[in-house]
Design an enzyme around this catalytic site. Structure first.
Site, mmCIF file in Angstrom:
data_model
loop_
_atom_site.group_PDB
_atom_site.id
_atom_site.type_symbol
_atom_site.label_atom_id
_atom_site.label_comp_id
_atom_site.label_asym_id
_atom_site.label_seq_id
_atom_site.Cartn_x
_atom_site.Cartn_y
_atom_site.Cartn_z
ATOM 1 N N ASP A 94 0.801 -1.234 0.000
ATOM 2 C CA ASP A 94 0.000 0.000 0.000
ATOM 3 C C ASP A 94 0.827 1.275 0.000
ATOM 4 O O ASP A 94 0.298 2.360 0.240
ATOM 5 C CB ASP A 94 -0.945 0.012 1.203
ATOM 6 C CG ASP A 94 -0.207 0.020 2.534
ATOM 7 O OD1 ASP A 94 0.984 -0.330 2.568
ATOM 8 O OD2 ASP A 94 -0.833 0.371 3.547
ATOM 9 N N GLU A 95 2.116 1.188 -0.288
ATOM 10 C CA GLU A 95 2.953 2.383 -0.210
ATOM 11 C C GLU A 95 4.135 2.250 -1.162
ATOM 12 O O GLU A 95 4.696 1.163 -1.328
ATOM 13 C CB GLU A 95 3.457 2.570 1.230
ATOM 14 C CG GLU A 95 4.188 3.866 1.475
ATOM 15 C CD GLU A 95 4.513 4.057 2.953
ATOM 16 O OE1 GLU A 95 4.836 5.199 3.333
ATOM 17 O OE2 GLU A 95 4.457 3.073 3.710
#
Length: 344
Positions: A94-95
């Site tokens: 997610d990053e």
């Protein structure tokens, strides 16, 4: 991404929208992998023991993780990134860092971030936040500054002033324990940190002291590395009160092993080396490790390996303030030196 796992569950299950949601195990020794923003209002955070999370929010709804779904959504998002730059360094599902210095788009970095966030929402119905700056350290700080669903820019002439006003505990790369040690040395803000000589910081924090010296000056020369290889997967926690018995330490160790295993499951990584980190009440720190011929294959095997390493440290002659568990020598890596059998 904003509360990624929890947001995916709320997207796919409309009855969860607006509700306090935790992705993770609900059993007594479970761990929260992600919390919705509704749950965060009650103090629920990722890596928190599920029992603690439920006490903070009795109405908390636990959802079993669906890592294959999260991975598929993450691949959608990375495909969007690839339309703007080949220089993408994923940190997790997610990053990621993006270097858009030489992007084929005529847009500025700020405009690119806005466009990318818009495309992510249109194609996944999920919100993302962005930080824009001239190095990775500042971009990471900026990415948290307007969450959720926002973005923030730190321009070159603003970097030094932005850093000096922050508490050291807000710096990416300075955890709770290190921030406490800095506070004991009279270092509370970025400005306090910048006033310390590099030799002083290295004396108290080892090689990391040079990193702290640089970021206090808003300097970070690390490039975005598209093919960055993960070397280890770890989790650690500092206790509010020193632990003094094997039973207490064993109970504290299990959530750490579970957190590590969740990352192993999410990423598909498996490792042969299990390392136990112990920091005592007097700040003495030791590590103990064992390496097997084959990767650790199950969460139960990881827990057993960590507990066996823990048992080598008892009886205790002083309290323990921190425990950590790490898996390394990940599949595909080579570790020099003699290989020891890890009995599981």
């Amino acid at each position: 991404m904003d509360a990624f796992y929890a947001s995916v569950e709320q997207r796919d299950h409309p009855e969860l929208r607006g509700q306090p949601v935790a992705v993770g195990g609900s059993r007594e020794r479970g761990v929260v992998a992600a919390a919705s923003y509704e749950a965060r209002q009650f103090g629920v955070r990722s890596a928190m023991a599920s029992a603690v999370a439920r006490r903070k929010c009795p109405e908390l709804i636990f959802v079993k993780p669906r890592f294959e779904v999260y991975k598929a959504v993450s691949q959608q998002i990375r495909a969007i990134f690839a339309d703007y730059t080949p220089l993408v360094e994923p940190l997790s599902l997610d990053e990621a860092y993006l270097d858009v210095t030489h992007s084929p788009s005529p847009l500025t970095a700020t405009e690119l971030a806005r466009e990318i966030r818009g495309r992510i929402f249109r194609e996944t119905q999920l919100h993302a936040s962005a930080g824009i700056s001239y190095n990775k350290f500042l971009a990471k700080l900026a990415s948290d500054y307007r969450k959720p669903n926002g973005q923030y820019v730190i321009r070159p002439h603003q970097g030094l002033a932005f850093v000096e006003t922050l508490a050291v505990g807000q710096f990416h790369g300075i955890g709770h324990v290190t921030a406490g040690r800095m506070n004991q040395l009279g270092i509370f803000t970025g400005l306090d940190l910048r006033q310390q000589p590099e030799a002083f910081l290295r004396q108290h924090f080892g090689k990391a002291g040079s990193y702290y010296y640089a970021i206090a000056r808003a300097e970070d020369h690390r490039p975005v590395q598209p093919n960055r290889v993960r070397k280890s997967i770890g989790s650690e926690t500092t206790f509010e009160h020193d632990l003094t018995t094997l039973a207490e330490l064993g109970a504290a160790l299990l959530p750490l092993a579970e957190s590590v295993w969740q990352t192993c499951e999410r990423t598909g990584a498996r490792g042969r080396t299990v390392t136990l980190k112990v920091k005592y009440a007097d700040f003495q720190q030791i590590t103990r490790r064992r390496t097997g011929f084959a990767p650790v294959a199950t969460r139960e095997a990881l827990e057993l390996a960590a507990l066996e390493l823990l048992r080598t440290q008892v009886p205790l002659d002083k309290g323990v303030r921190l425990l950590g568990v790490t898996v390394s020598t990940l599949e595909g890596e080579q570790e020099p030196g003699r290989q020891l059998v890890l009995g599981l």
